[in-house]
Design a protein around this motif. Structure first.
Motif, mmCIF file in Angstrom:
data_model
loop_
_atom_site.group_PDB
_atom_site.id
_atom_site.type_symbol
_atom_site.label_atom_id
_atom_site.label_comp_id
_atom_site.label_asym_id
_atom_site.label_seq_id
_atom_site.Cartn_x
_atom_site.Cartn_y
_atom_site.Cartn_z
ATOM 1 N N VAL A 1 48.271 118.096 77.803
ATOM 2 C CA VAL A 1 48.921 119.355 77.451
ATOM 3 C C VAL A 1 48.140 120.075 76.359
ATOM 4 C CG1 VAL A 1 50.978 120.357 76.375
ATOM 5 C CG2 VAL A 1 51.218 118.664 78.194
ATOM 6 N N VAL A 2 47.702 119.349 75.336
ATOM 7 C CA VAL A 2 46.903 119.962 74.274
ATOM 8 C C VAL A 2 45.661 120.619 74.853
ATOM 9 C CG1 VAL A 2 45.440 119.458 72.273
ATOM 10 C CG2 VAL A 2 47.737 118.484 72.418
ATOM 11 N N THR A 3 44.960 119.893 75.709
ATOM 12 C CA THR A 3 43.724 120.419 76.294
ATOM 13 C C THR A 3 44.002 121.642 77.153
ATOM 14 O OG1 THR A 3 42.691 118.231 76.262
ATOM 15 C CG2 THR A 3 41.758 119.858 77.779
ATOM 16 N N ALA A 4 45.021 121.568 78.008
ATOM 17 C CA ALA A 4 45.320 122.685 78.909
ATOM 18 C C ALA A 4 45.724 123.931 78.138
ATOM 19 C CB ALA A 4 46.428 122.285 79.881
ATOM 20 N N LEU A 5 46.556 123.778 77.116
ATOM 21 C CA LEU A 5 46.995 124.945 76.359
ATOM 22 C C LEU A 5 45.853 125.547 75.554
ATOM 23 C CD1 LEU A 5 50.529 123.807 75.124
ATOM 24 C CD2 LEU A 5 49.964 125.319 77.036
ATOM 25 N N ALA A 6 44.999 124.697 74.988
ATOM 26 C CA ALA A 6 43.845 125.223 74.249
ATOM 27 C C ALA A 6 42.926 126.001 75.186
ATOM 28 C CB ALA A 6 43.090 124.079 73.581
ATOM 29 N N GLN A 7 42.722 125.480 76.390
ATOM 30 C CA GLN A 7 41.880 126.177 77.358
ATOM 31 C C GLN A 7 42.506 127.490 77.820
ATOM 32 O OE1 GLN A 7 41.271 123.166 80.366
ATOM 33 N NE2 GLN A 7 39.572 122.211 79.253
ATOM 34 N N ALA A 8 43.837 127.557 77.769
ATOM 35 C CA ALA A 8 44.536 128.787 78.152
ATOM 36 C C ALA A 8 44.609 129.794 77.016
ATOM 37 C CB ALA A 8 45.952 128.445 78.629
ATOM 38 N N GLY A 9 44.034 129.447 75.860
ATOM 39 C CA GLY A 9 43.964 130.393 74.758
ATOM 40 C C GLY A 9 44.984 130.196 73.657
ATOM 41 N N HIS A 10 45.768 129.116 73.728
ATOM 42 C CA HIS A 10 46.737 128.852 72.668
ATOM 43 C C HIS A 10 46.045 128.251 71.443
ATOM 44 C CE1 HIS A 10 50.625 128.959 75.133
ATOM 45 N NE2 HIS A 10 49.671 129.164 76.024
ATOM 46 N N GLU A 11 46.572 128.548 70.284
ATOM 47 C CA GLU A 11 46.220 127.804 69.084
ATOM 48 C C GLU A 11 47.179 126.619 69.029
ATOM 49 O OE1 GLU A 11 46.190 128.143 64.189
ATOM 50 O OE2 GLU A 11 46.945 129.812 65.412
ATOM 51 N N VAL A 12 46.669 125.421 69.258
ATOM 52 C CA VAL A 12 47.521 124.255 69.429
ATOM 53 C C VAL A 12 47.587 123.442 68.138
ATOM 54 C CG1 VAL A 12 47.954 122.154 70.758
ATOM 55 C CG2 VAL A 12 46.932 124.151 71.876
ATOM 56 N N ILE A 13 48.813 123.113 67.734
ATOM 57 C CA ILE A 13 49.052 122.228 66.600
ATOM 58 C C ILE A 13 49.601 120.917 67.171
ATOM 59 C CG2 ILE A 13 50.205 121.934 64.388
ATOM 60 C CD1 ILE A 13 48.383 124.441 64.595
ATOM 61 N N GLY A 14 48.916 119.809 66.913
ATOM 62 C CA GLY A 14 49.363 118.522 67.404
ATOM 63 C C GLY A 14 50.133 117.760 66.348
ATOM 64 N N GLY B 1 44.855 110.053 68.119
ATOM 65 C CA GLY B 1 44.426 110.289 69.491
ATOM 66 C C GLY B 1 44.654 111.692 70.007
ATOM 67 N N THR B 2 45.144 112.613 69.173
ATOM 68 C CA THR B 2 45.273 114.009 69.605
ATOM 69 C C THR B 2 43.892 114.561 69.922
ATOM 70 O OG1 THR B 2 47.263 114.357 68.275
ATOM 71 C CG2 THR B 2 46.001 116.321 68.891
ATOM 72 N N PRO B 3 43.716 115.230 71.067
ATOM 73 C CA PRO B 3 42.387 115.744 71.438
ATOM 74 C C PRO B 3 41.823 116.709 70.410
ATOM 75 C CG PRO B 3 43.855 115.765 73.332
ATOM 76 C CD PRO B 3 44.701 115.446 72.126
ATOM 77 N N PRO B 4 40.503 116.794 70.329
ATOM 78 C CA PRO B 4 39.876 117.673 69.336
ATOM 79 C C PRO B 4 40.115 119.153 69.597
ATOM 80 C CG PRO B 4 38.230 116.729 70.810
ATOM 81 C CD PRO B 4 39.504 116.014 71.093
ATOM 82 N N GLU B 5 40.622 119.503 70.777
ATOM 83 C CA GLU B 5 40.910 120.906 71.059
ATOM 84 C C GLU B 5 42.043 121.448 70.191
ATOM 85 O OE1 GLU B 5 39.214 119.264 74.936
ATOM 86 O OE2 GLU B 5 40.522 118.576 73.310
ATOM 87 N N ALA B 6 42.837 120.560 69.604
ATOM 88 C CA ALA B 6 43.901 121.018 68.707
ATOM 89 C C ALA B 6 43.300 121.633 67.450
ATOM 90 C CB ALA B 6 44.817 119.852 68.326
ATOM 91 N N ALA B 7 43.850 122.764 67.041
ATOM 92 C CA ALA B 7 43.345 123.430 65.844
ATOM 93 C C ALA B 7 43.711 122.660 64.590
ATOM 94 C CB ALA B 7 43.900 124.854 65.776
ATOM 95 N N SER B 8 44.826 121.922 64.641
ATOM 96 C CA SER B 8 45.280 121.148 63.493
ATOM 97 C C SER B 8 46.163 120.022 63.991
ATOM 98 C CB SER B 8 46.066 122.035 62.518
ATOM 99 O OG SER B 8 46.463 121.321 61.367
#
Length: 295
Positions: free
Chosen positions: A17-30, A36-43
């Motif tokens: 979910v983190v990866t998909a939302l980041a790829q869709a342009g969301h700023e993701v907070i994990g 283990g939160t993917p690096p695509e999360a902004a924080s």
């Protein structure tokens, strides 16, 4: 940019979910107590959301537009029953309460197909197949009961809050690495679940690729203003995790399903995602035949 906070961001579904939302342009907070939160999360933040104060603190700190609540004890009987029930229900309440209290616009809560009641030790039979959101819920253990309570908690807040709510019942989630042979949440591999129908038969052979479930959540976030607040959606693959048609296989592993199973044709699954297709325009893209890697 939509700021989206994902609880359980290091989990089997949370990572996708983190990866998909980041790829869709969301700023993701994990948010997860585990790494283990993917690096695509902004924080990321290791917060314990079973504490209502911490839940409020997290949402007040990040002020997200959307919350996707995935954090939970994710496997039945993996902890004492009281711990599972208390943890999962407290998490759902705290997230809904803090989101409403801090003015979050949209909240998606993860539920489970287990609320339907399959696998009950005293026997269970579906009222009809394929199962949809109108099928009665008959939970029989702490995990399935906690997920139904999470849905009812979400519905209560939907009735009394300006925040928009929805719940998703993702089928047996298969993470990308599990197609290549990593153990699933049940401890078996996907190949074992296919080769031994009695394993997957308990859950009526339901499954979904984690990336498809993530895409569904992404679409739901975008469409929440277009559907009534408090809706519940199944999300499953377009076929069953089985080598044979369920009309033949289900009665063999669960004789009580024989009458209802006759309605299933070809590779059709036991759980229907037709509501998500009708209201959201979402359909799954992946199935075990295209994704499974053997050897």
């Amino acid at each position: 940019m939509t700021r989206t906070l994902v609880t359980g961001s290091a989990g089997r579904l949370g990572r996708s979910v983190v990866t998909a939302l980041a790829q869709a342009g969301h700023e993701v907070i994990g948010v997860d107590v585990a790494p283990g939160t993917p690096p695509e999360a902004a924080s990321t933040l290791p917060a314990d959301l079973t504490d209502l104060g911490q839940a409020y603190d997290v949402l007040a700190r990040f002020r997200p537009d959307v919350v996707v609540h995935l954090a939970a004890i994710a496997t039945p009987f993996s902890r004492p029953e009281g711990v599972i029930y208390r943890t999962n229900t407290q998490l759902a309440f705290n997230v809904c309460e803090a989101a409403s209290g801090t003015g979050v616009g949209r909240v998606v809560i993860a539920s489970s197909p287990t609320v339907i009641g399959y696998g009950a030790p005293r026997g269970w039979a579906p009222r009809y197949l394929p199962i949809d959101e109108d099928h009665p819920a008959e939970p029989w253990n702490a995990y399935s009961l906690s997920k139904l309570v999470a849905e009812q908690t979400m519905a209560a807040f939907a009735r009394g809050s300006e925040t928009r709510f929805a719940a998703v019942r993702p089928c047996f989630v298969v993470a990308p690495e599990e197609w290549a042979g990593a153990p699933t949440q049940s401890g078996h591999t996907i190949a074992e679940r296919l080769d031994r129908p009695e394993i997957a038969g308990v859950s009526l052979f339901n499954y979904i690729d984690a990336r498809d479930a993530s895409d569904m959540i992404s679409v739901l976030i975008d469409r929440m203003w277009d559907v009534p607040s408090g809706e519940v959606f199944f999300a499953g693959a377009a076929d069953a995790l089985a080598r044979e048609p369920l009309a033949e296989l289900l009665p063999a592993v669960n004789p009580a399903t024989a009458a209802a199973a006759a309605a299933l044709t070809g590779t059709a699954p036991a759980f229907s995602s037709a509501k998500a297709e009708r209201l959201l325009g979402w359909t799954p893209k992946r199935d075990w035949r295209t994704e499974l890697e053997i050897g």
